[in-house]
Write a protein that holds these residues in place. Structure first.
Motif, PDB file in Angstrom:
ATOM      1  N   ILE A  22       0.683  -1.078   0.100  1.00 41.03           N
ATOM      2  CA  ILE A  22      -0.019  -0.240   0.058  1.00 41.03           C
ATOM      3  C   ILE A  22       0.828   1.251  -0.026  1.00 41.03           C
ATOM      4  O   ILE A  22       1.844   1.183   0.470  1.00 41.03           O
ATOM      5  CB  ILE A  22      -1.044   0.101   1.461  1.00 41.03           C
ATOM      6  N   THR A  23       0.289   2.374  -0.391  1.00 43.17           N
ATOM      7  CA  THR A  23       0.878   3.805  -0.561  1.00 43.17           C
ATOM      8  C   THR A  23      -0.150   4.336   0.295  1.00 43.17           C
ATOM      9  O   THR A  23      -1.255   4.347  -0.117  1.00 43.17           O
ATOM     10  CB  THR A  23       1.180   4.054  -1.920  1.00 43.17           C
ATOM     11  N   SER A  24       0.294   5.233   1.299  1.00 44.53           N
ATOM     12  CA  SER A  24      -0.843   6.260   2.030  1.00 44.53           C
ATOM     13  C   SER A  24      -0.471   7.425   1.338  1.00 44.53           C
ATOM     14  O   SER A  24       0.160   7.949   0.996  1.00 44.53           O
ATOM     15  CB  SER A  24      -0.362   6.188   3.386  1.00 44.53           C
ATOM     16  N   ARG A  25      -1.951   7.790   0.876  1.00 43.35           N
ATOM     17  CA  ARG A  25      -1.936   9.146   0.577  1.00 43.35           C
ATOM     18  C   ARG A  25      -2.805  10.090   1.335  1.00 43.35           C
ATOM     19  O   ARG A  25      -3.975  10.005   1.716  1.00 43.35           O
ATOM     20  CB  ARG A  25      -2.683   9.166  -1.045  1.00 43.35           C
ATOM     21  N   LYS A 145       6.343  22.935  -3.616  1.00 42.27           N
ATOM     22  CA  LYS A 145       4.974  22.051  -4.099  1.00 42.27           C
ATOM     23  C   LYS A 145       3.968  22.164  -2.955  1.00 42.27           C
ATOM     24  O   LYS A 145       3.027  21.435  -3.279  1.00 42.27           O
ATOM     25  CB  LYS A 145       5.819  20.684  -4.032  1.00 42.27           C
ATOM     26  N   GLY A 146       4.348  22.732  -1.993  1.00 38.47           N
ATOM     27  CA  GLY A 146       2.991  22.896  -0.949  1.00 38.47           C
ATOM     28  C   GLY A 146       3.479  21.744  -0.030  1.00 38.47           C
ATOM     29  O   GLY A 146       2.530  20.703  -0.016  1.00 38.47           O
ATOM     30  N   SER A 147       4.462  21.762   0.740  1.00 35.46           N
ATOM     31  CA  SER A 147       4.978  20.715   1.609  1.00 35.46           C
ATOM     32  C   SER A 147       5.911  21.304   2.632  1.00 35.46           C
ATOM     33  O   SER A 147       6.426  22.775   2.582  1.00 35.46           O
ATOM     34  CB  SER A 147       5.760  19.680   0.846  1.00 35.46           C
ATOM     35  N   ILE A 148       6.075  20.627   3.722  1.00 37.76           N
ATOM     36  CA  ILE A 148       7.074  21.034   4.631  1.00 37.76           C
ATOM     37  C   ILE A 148       8.257  21.450   4.220  1.00 37.76           C
ATOM     38  O   ILE A 148       9.226  22.251   4.572  1.00 37.76           O
ATOM     39  CB  ILE A 148       6.869  20.390   6.105  1.00 37.76           C
ATOM     40  N   ASN A 149       8.667  20.625   2.989  1.00 36.82           N
ATOM     41  CA  ASN A 149      10.037  20.698   2.595  1.00 36.82           C
ATOM     42  C   ASN A 149      10.287  21.939   1.819  1.00 36.82           C
ATOM     43  O   ASN A 149      11.459  22.258   0.995  1.00 36.82           O
ATOM     44  CB  ASN A 149      10.630  19.737   1.612  1.00 36.82           C
TER      45      ASN A 149
ATOM     46  N   ASP B  15      -9.290  15.826  -8.673  1.00 39.29           N
ATOM     47  CA  ASP B  15      -8.793  16.841  -7.860  1.00 39.29           C
ATOM     48  C   ASP B  15      -7.308  16.852  -7.242  1.00 39.29           C
ATOM     49  O   ASP B  15      -6.422  17.719  -7.056  1.00 39.29           O
ATOM     50  CB  ASP B  15      -9.714  16.987  -6.478  1.00 39.29           C
ATOM     51  N   PHE B  16      -6.959  15.619  -7.129  1.00 43.55           N
ATOM     52  CA  PHE B  16      -5.620  15.138  -6.962  1.00 43.55           C
ATOM     53  C   PHE B  16      -4.779  15.239  -8.134  1.00 43.55           C
ATOM     54  O   PHE B  16      -3.690  15.658  -8.344  1.00 43.55           O
ATOM     55  CB  PHE B  16      -5.500  13.580  -6.422  1.00 43.55           C
ATOM     56  N   GLU B  17      -5.133  14.519  -9.305  1.00 42.99           N
ATOM     57  CA  GLU B  17      -4.661  14.560 -10.669  1.00 42.99           C
ATOM     58  C   GLU B  17      -4.435  16.258 -11.191  1.00 42.99           C
ATOM     59  O   GLU B  17      -3.359  16.310 -11.929  1.00 42.99           O
ATOM     60  CB  GLU B  17      -5.354  14.076 -11.757  1.00 42.99           C
ATOM     61  N   GLU B  18      -5.284  17.118 -10.699  1.00 41.56           N
ATOM     62  CA  GLU B  18      -5.100  18.520 -11.474  1.00 41.56           C
ATOM     63  C   GLU B  18      -4.338  19.392 -10.477  1.00 41.56           C
ATOM     64  O   GLU B  18      -4.464  20.531 -10.846  1.00 41.56           O
ATOM     65  CB  GLU B  18      -6.650  18.794 -12.034  1.00 41.56           C
ATOM     66  N   GLY B  19      -3.736  18.626  -9.342  1.00 43.01           N
ATOM     67  CA  GLY B  19      -3.301  19.646  -8.389  1.00 43.01           C
ATOM     68  C   GLY B  19      -4.188  20.542  -7.542  1.00 43.01           C
ATOM     69  O   GLY B  19      -3.469  21.651  -7.091  1.00 43.01           O
ATOM     70  N   GLU B  24       0.291  14.597   0.327  1.00 44.19           N
ATOM     71  CA  GLU B  24       1.695  13.879   0.382  1.00 44.19           C
ATOM     72  C   GLU B  24       1.516  12.336   0.477  1.00 44.19           C
ATOM     73  O   GLU B  24       0.199  11.843   0.787  1.00 44.19           O
ATOM     74  CB  GLU B  24       2.553  14.105   2.022  1.00 44.19           C
ATOM     75  N   THR B  25       2.155  11.805  -0.155  1.00 39.74           N
ATOM     76  CA  THR B  25       2.343  10.009  -0.198  1.00 39.74           C
ATOM     77  C   THR B  25       3.371   9.547   0.656  1.00 39.74           C
ATOM     78  O   THR B  25       4.417  10.302   0.680  1.00 39.74           O
ATOM     79  CB  THR B  25       2.312   9.737  -1.490  1.00 39.74           C
ATOM     80  N   TRP B  26       3.165   8.454   1.046  1.00 36.91           N
ATOM     81  CA  TRP B  26       4.219   7.748   1.728  1.00 36.91           C
ATOM     82  C   TRP B  26       3.949   6.127   1.588  1.00 36.91           C
ATOM     83  O   TRP B  26       2.919   5.789   1.443  1.00 36.91           O
ATOM     84  CB  TRP B  26       4.019   8.155   3.323  1.00 36.91           C
ATOM     85  N   ASP B  27       5.200   5.635   1.241  1.00 37.50           N
ATOM     86  CA  ASP B  27       5.195   4.160   1.049  1.00 37.50           C
ATOM     87  C   ASP B  27       5.805   3.717   2.405  1.00 37.50           C
ATOM     88  O   ASP B  27       6.866   3.714   2.775  1.00 37.50           O
ATOM     89  CB  ASP B  27       6.168   3.899  -0.004  1.00 37.50           C
ATOM     90  N   PRO B  28       5.059   2.672   3.029  1.00 35.57           N
ATOM     91  CA  PRO B  28       5.456   2.133   4.328  1.00 35.57           C
ATOM     92  C   PRO B  28       6.796   1.438   4.192  1.00 35.57           C
ATOM     93  O   PRO B  28       7.566   1.566   5.165  1.00 35.57           O
ATOM     94  CB  PRO B  28       4.446   1.287   4.877  1.00 35.57           C
TER      95      PRO B  28
END
Lengths: 157, 169, 388
Positions: A22-25, A145-149, B15-19, B24-28
């Motif tokens: 899975i990837t969390s969004r 990009k609109g991120s903490i970074n 809405d995600f695709e068009e910004g 944020e995304t994260w891969d565990p």
């Protein structure tokens, strides 16, 4: 057998490898969207204020965790603050030694009850101290990009 | 009660695709190694040899497949390893046309619960059916394990390729 | 055993949506603040907080209740999270009950939250590890298998007609058309729509299944002396029960949920219910799949084994039938943010028993309702009985 049973040969020990595909969004949320948009568009930091409890939340929250009121009062806060506490990180997530240690700090933002966890830059580890005044250094607009970074790091003033 | 429902903000995929929305995304990236343990370790050794095995609780006499080191009913250690058959009965089955991430399969997979002969009634295991017309599968059908050749077996549940109908169907 | 009586005095929820912009804690706050507002309470009135949420992997947040706690009103308070998978939504108010019945607290806030849209590409990815790592996962199973296998076992055991089962999906999606928080309400859906929908894992088709959903629900529960002060319409917790079957799902009787029966017996005994068919006026059994509503109604002993599908097709379980079932619209219609979905059912009983369900109001004056949820490794039954 029962609990006394033991594997007689180590090669009998069997293991199965796997993962969770899975990837969390994560959405930034209602308050977070506005916070990160302001960083992205204006290099500005905003908080929300609870007049009842006299608290300024940074990062901003949609509600006051103390009195549970919805927070509609947004205030722009300075991008300066002081080092509340810090650590010098010598290893990465997998335990490998870092060539250049990184300084992580919790920066309490001026005039608020909150702050940000971030890197310190343009400073030697031995010169860092609790109480040091610092300011946010934003990346160039094109890189944000609109991120903490979007904040590259905090540096001493 | 309408006044007690909060008007939550919903998003569309675009809405995600068009910004239009920040995220944020994260891969565990978490990799696990699970130890088979005592009972299943032995079960797999036997699978590699082309045999199915269970354990028996002499207090309630149940023969359990897959084998366990203890009987959950009596809460006592299991007492003995007991060989069981590689044949059984279809308890239930499905014809599955999608993968876990919801992609379409042209040919259905046929997962089934198979109650293993020689074990106590109802001791079913999950496996797949093969060499059978999906339309011909029925609950109660007798099936037999189709094993991989000995040299391909690794000590895994997949050492059995699938179960196929026993002769007569 | 003497215990303090416990009442539900407030309820609130978010809209159930496919993808919320809100973070999980913002969803929790939206529901919790609505629940407090509904009974004119503030966070100062709350002694303890109970958080219900299903697997961490959905939200993608470990230590989920700690993360959610501020949105749940947990700042500086005793907080606990209970977790029995899909059964959580009914188990959380059970926890609320024993927090108060024990005499430890007077007033508790119970919040259930789920943000499944965080889990990409599909929440099923997080479900894969519920299968046994050795004897099942190497077969690359997907979650639908379990439901399809159970549904087929149920249908075959009793010779059921899929058409009868599909009426549950139709009823619930139609009921949900009157629910202001519903994701999939549809006043015009027909049995043929369900029967003609895409086959996922036969016998399970697309419209037999509830949707992936984001949402939160909150309840305020309190001891009798507080309830008498804050409302003239308290809804009492009359019975609670929960029970687990074996973790070896493939060894269970898949055609009958014995764990639901055991949970129901526990709750009926506590509530003094001897004839559930006469004494339960509204049922909100767990309906992530249409057949599950029927399966559970039988486990709850509200219908004989194998008889619920026919009764559903005959209209007995319609909102104006002899035993209204899922007048809310259930998971199939309102949506299925796992833990929140289960507690939505308890909130529905609260509104129904107070006569506040609006267009969904069950006719007559229902006095007692039952909500039930199901989950863990498909082996837990959780039951709560509320009375006006």
């Amino acid at each position: 057998m029962g609990l006394l049973y033991r594997l007689s040969k180590p090669e009998q020990a069997i293991a199965w490898e796997g993962d969770m595909p899975i990837t969390s969004r994560y959405t930034m949320g209602i308050a977070g969207e506005r916070f990160f948009r302001a960083i992205l568009d204006d290099e500005a930091l905003w908080g929300t204020c609870c007049p009842e409890c006299d608290v300024v939340y940074v990062p901003p929250r949609l509600y006051c965790e103390r009195c549970f009121a919805q927070l509609d009062e947004w205030v722009e806060v300075p991008n300066t603050g002081y080092v509340y506490t810090y650590t010098i990180v010598h290893v990465d997530m997998d335990g490998n030694t870092l060539e250049d240690p990184r300084i992580m700090a919790y920066v309490r933002l001026e005039g608020t009850d909150g702050g940000l966890v971030h890197f310190l830059g343009e400073v030697d580890p031995e010169d860092v101290g609790i109480g040091m005044l610092v300011e946010a250094v934003f990346k160039d607009k094109a890189e944000r990009k609109g991120s903490i970074n979007d904040i590259a790091y905090f540096r001493p003033i | 009660m309408k006044e007690h429902v909060y008007d939550t903000t919903y998003l569309r995929t675009r809405d995600f695709e068009e910004g239009k929305v920040l995220f944020e995304t994260w891969d565990p990236n978490a990799k696990y190694t699970w130890d088979a343990g005592i009972a299943i370790g032995k079960f797999f050794q036997e699978l590699k040899a082309g045999r199915l095995i269970g354990t028996q609780c002499l207090n309630c006499q149940r023969i359990m497949v897959p084998p366990r080191m203890f009987c959950e009913h009596c809460f006592l250690p299991a007492d003995a390893w007991v060989p069981v058959e590689d044949t059984g009965t279809v308890v239930t089955f499905s014809l599955c046309y999608v993968t876990w991430d919801m992609n379409r399969l042209e040919e259905p997979q046929i997962p089934a619960v198979v109650a293993i002969d020689g074990a106590s009634p109802g001791m079913g295991i999950l496996h797949l059916l093969g060499e059978v017309d999906p339309k011909a599968v029925t609950i109660g059908m007798s099936v037999k394990a189709v094993w991989k050749p000995a040299e391909e077996r690794t000590g895994s549940i997949t050492d059995i390729r699938y179960f196929k109908p026993l002769g007569g169907f | 055993m003497s215990r303090d009586r416990v009442a539900v005095v407030g309820a609130g929820m978010t809209k159930f949506v496919r993808r919320a912009q809100e973070t999980g804690k913002e969803l929790a706050w939206e529901a919790a603040s609505k629940a407090l507002e509904s009974c004119e309470m503030t966070l100062d009135d709350i002694d303890a907080v109970i958080i219900g949420s299903a697997p961490e992997a959905f939200d993608g947040v470990h230590m989920k209740s700690e993360y959610l706690s501020d949105g749940c009103g947990g700042w500086g308070k005793p907080v606990i999270r209970g977790y029995v998978g899909g059964g959580t939504g009914v188990f959380s108010p059970i926890q609320g009950w024993y927090h108060i019945a024990s005499g430890l607290f007077d007033t508790v806030l119970v919040i259930c939250e789920e943000k499944m849209s965080s889990c990409q590409p599909h929440p099923q990815g997080a479900f894969l590890t519920i299968f046994d790592n050795f004897t099942e996962r190497p077969l690359q199973p997907n979650l639908l298998w379990i439901f399809a296998l159970e549904m087929n076992a149920y249908m075959t055991r009793y010779g059921l007609d899929k058409r009868d089962i599909a009426t549950v999906s139709v009823k619930n999606k139609r009921n949900a058309a009157d629910h202001p928080a519903a994701l999939l309400g549809d006043a015009n859906i027909t049995v043929d729509d369900v029967l003609n929908s895409e086959v996922l894992a036969w016998p399970v088709q697309r419209l037999d299944v509830s949707p992936v959903t984001d949402g939160a629900v909150a309840l305020v529960m309190c001891a009798e002396h507080v309830a008498r002060r804050v409302t003239n319409k308290p809804v009492w917790v009359e019975g609670v029960g929960w029970n687990l079957d074996t973790a070896y799902w493939s060894s269970r009787d898949l055609s009958y949920p014995v764990y639901v029966e055991e949970a129901a017996r526990m709750a009926y005994k506590m509530a003094g219910i001897t004839e559930p068919r006469k004494q339960i006026h509204i049922a909100e059994p767990y309906d992530p799949f249409d057949y599950k509503e029927l399966h559970h109604l039988e486990g709850l002993m509200l219908f004989d084994k194998g008889e619920a599908p026919r009764a559903a097709a005959d209209g007995v379980t319609q909102r104006d039938g002899d035993l209204p079932v899922c007048p809310s619209g259930g998971l199939l219609g309102v949506g299925n943010p796992i833990a929140a979905a289960g507690m939505m059912k308890v909130a529905e009983l609260f509104w129904q028993l107070r006569g506040e369900a609006g267009a969904r109001q069950v006719p007559g004056t229902p006095k007692r309702g039952l909500a039930q949820a199901w989950g863990d490794l498909m082996q837990v039954g959780t039951v709560i009985i509320l009375g006006a």
